[in-house]
Design a protein around this motif. Structure first.
Motif, short mmCIF file in Angstrom:
data_model
loop_
_atom_site.label_atom_id
_atom_site.label_comp_id
_atom_site.label_asym_id
_atom_site.label_seq_id
_atom_site.Cartn_x
_atom_site.Cartn_y
_atom_site.Cartn_z
N LEU A 1 -17.45 -2.99 -4.34
CA LEU A 1 -16.76 -1.71 -4.48
C LEU A 1 -15.28 -1.81 -4.14
O LEU A 1 -14.45 -1.14 -4.76
N ASP A 2 -14.92 -2.64 -3.18
CA ASP A 2 -13.52 -2.73 -2.76
C ASP A 2 -12.63 -3.34 -3.84
O ASP A 2 -11.41 -3.22 -3.76
N ARG A 3 -13.22 -4.00 -4.82
CA ARG A 3 -12.45 -4.62 -5.90
C ARG A 3 -12.46 -3.77 -7.16
O ARG A 3 -11.96 -4.19 -8.19
N SER B 1 -11.18 0.37 -2.68
CA SER B 1 -10.61 -0.09 -1.42
C SER B 1 -9.87 1.01 -0.67
O SER B 1 -9.59 0.86 0.52
N ALA B 2 -9.57 2.12 -1.34
CA ALA B 2 -8.82 3.20 -0.70
C ALA B 2 -9.72 4.32 -0.18
O ALA B 2 -9.23 5.29 0.40
N ASP C 1 -16.00 9.64 2.02
CA ASP C 1 -15.89 9.64 0.56
C ASP C 1 -16.62 8.45 -0.04
O ASP C 1 -17.22 8.54 -1.12
N ARG C 2 -16.56 7.33 0.65
CA ARG C 2 -17.22 6.12 0.16
C ARG C 2 -18.73 6.33 0.09
O ARG C 2 -19.37 6.01 -0.92
N GLU D 1 -12.55 -3.65 -12.90
CA GLU D 1 -11.79 -4.48 -11.97
C GLU D 1 -10.40 -3.90 -11.78
O GLU D 1 -9.72 -3.54 -12.75
N ALA D 2 -9.99 -3.76 -10.53
CA ALA D 2 -8.65 -3.25 -10.24
C ALA D 2 -7.62 -4.28 -10.69
O ALA D 2 -7.62 -5.42 -10.23
#
Length: 491
Positions: free
Chosen positions: A378-380, A403-404, A409-410, A428-429
């Protein structure tokens, strides 16, 4: 786009790169990893430096004055309402060498052909769904899937005639497709105005660089449209939503430039199964309609009943083969984010080849394996609506950067993905490359995305030898969107 065989100009009176600081881990279009100008940029920068800050400012002011005199504007919608914004030219163009442009062009032509075949299958035999390559529920749920045109073959023989693709260069140096524009691609007229304005400022430098001209691209597409109309015995027209549309200036500009009628839905009527334009001499047939409004609004009888900008009976005229819609109604389906997750497999199925230009990596959370991958990484990820047609950096209301996310919220987002996975995609970010902008007498890096246009002509798909780059006003990659104050540079 520069040919790259220009004469070297020596001598410096002002070092534009003195304060230029590329971002660690981010590819810069102008300088390499050692901070040295790339070959296609070297002589261009030296030419700007030779002018000096005072003359350079005068040159750029000349470009801005041209745009003001021409009345180039872009309509911006925000919470305060709508207002017209002067076209925000980023004065320094994005330079790309011929060899690299040829690779981009080949990848986009392949993509346009793939999209043509995919749309033809979805609205025709539907083999991709039958073979399990495309989920039927995903297609049926999309607002861009228009059931009234299922089984309708375009009178022109093709679903797509004009496309645009949004590209970004990632940290690995490769170009990635960030988004596809097959509905009613905008911006080609602005790309032409960017070129005219930038040439006004840098005519001598552009002359030395042998920059490719854009006029031939538009001329060949106009000839293709007129050729279709000649065969069917009608006229060519551009269908616009009207003056309140954010890109209406461009609709009017392209119509004047190509010598094509600019019409609104109320200017048209369907009589005897044919599309007709009302004129002082009576009804005249229109057989080629380059639409600049979303397909769902084109016909209130068979599509969105509340539409006040469409023409009743247009779908029936298309169904009868009396008019060619450019692009075909329903072709906006290829713009949805979730489609990117299936393109590699579709390409292998329909064309037996991989994608020359990959899409930004996308996972549709309606598939168990994809959902598990997204949640595990999820962070990517950038998480957004599966059926959205907006680019990730254009949509801050429903698109979230993993990542934010704060803890609450996550957890909420994870629960929603687990419950309604088919509503989401993970992408993908992407860290966009930077390109120089002129700020206060110096060059500074800003994130940029490239938009490239393709037109179907007598020779097949023709790629515009240029385009425009959306450039950020800050280092925030979301700031490149035109609705958020981004700038546009010639390419």
């Amino acid at each position: 786009m520069a040919k790259g065989n220009h004469k070297k100009i020596r001598g410096r009176s002002h070092n534009l790169l003195e304060h230029y600081q590329p971002i660690d881990g981010v590819v810069d279009e102008m300088v390499d990893a050692s901070g040295n100008p790339r070959p296609v940029w070297k002589d261009f920068i030296e030419a700007l430096e030779e002018l000096g800050p005072e003359k350079l400012a005068q040159r750029f002011a000349r470009a801005d004055q041209y745009l003001r005199d021409a009345g180039v504007y872009y309509r911006v919608y925000d919470k305060a309402g709508a207002n017209e914004r002067e076209w925000p030219l980023a004065h320094v163009p994005l330079l790309i060498e011929d060899q690299e442009w040829a690779a981009i062009s080949a990848g986009l032509v392949q993509r346009a052909e793939l999209f043509e075949e995919t749309i033809a299958d979805i609205y025709g035999p539907n083999r991709l769904v039958e073979k399990g390559i495309l989920p039927p529920g995903l297609i049926a749920a999309s607002p861009e899937y228009l059931r009234p045109v299922v089984g309708t073959r375009p009178a022109s023989g093709h679903f797509l005639h004009f496309c645009a693709f949004e590209l970004g260069r990632g940290p690995d140096g490769r170009w990635w497709v960030l988004g596809d524009r097959t509905q009613a691609p905008s911006g080609a007229g602005f790309a032409l105005e960017n070129r005219v304005a930038t040439t006004r400022a840098l005519s001598d430098i552009y002359g030395e660089m042998h920059v490719h001209r854009l006029a031939g691209f538009f001329r060949r597409f106009r000839d293709a449209l007129n050729g279709m109309a000649k065969v069917s015995g009608g006229r060519v027209a551009i269908l616009t939503p009207g003056p309140l549309n954010e890109t209406y200036y461009e609709h009017a500009y392209i119509a004047r430039y190509l010598g094509i009628m600019l019409l609104e839905g109320e200017d048209l009527t369907v009589s005897g199964g044919r599309l007709m334009v009302r004129t002082v001499s009576g009804l005249m047939p229109v057989s080629v309609l380059w639409r600049r409004l979303d397909a769902a609004f084109a016909d209130p009888l068979e599509l969105r009943a509340e539409s006040q900008i469409g023409t009743p009976g247009l779908v029936e005229a298309i169904r009868r083969g009396a008019v060619s819609a450019i692009n075909a109604l329903g072709s906006g389906l290829m713009e949805t984010r979730a489609m990117s997750a299936f393109l590699p497999k579709i390409s292998r199925e329909l064309r037996n080849e991989g994608l020359l230009l990959p899409s930004v990596a996308t996972w549709w959370c309606g598939r168990d394996a994809d959902r598990d991958h997204v949640l595990a990484n999820l962070d990517r990820m950038v998480i957004g609506p599966a059926l959205s047609t907006r680019l990730a950096f254009e949509d801050d209301d429903s698109t979230r950067l993993g990542s934010a996310l704060v803890a609450g919220d996550r957890a909420e987002l994870i629960a929603r993905i687990e419950r309604d996975g088919g509503d989401f995609v993970g992408q993908e970010a992407v860290t966009l490359s930077t390109t120089p902008v002129y700020v206060g007498g110096w060059l500074e890096p800003r994130p940029a995305a490239l938009r490239v246009y393709l037109a179907r002509t007598a020779e097949g798909w023709t790629v515009m030898p240029g385009g425009f780059a959306r450039v950020g006003f800050s280092l925030d990659p979301t700031a490149i969107a035109m609705q958020r104050g981004g700038q546009a540079a010639d390419v």
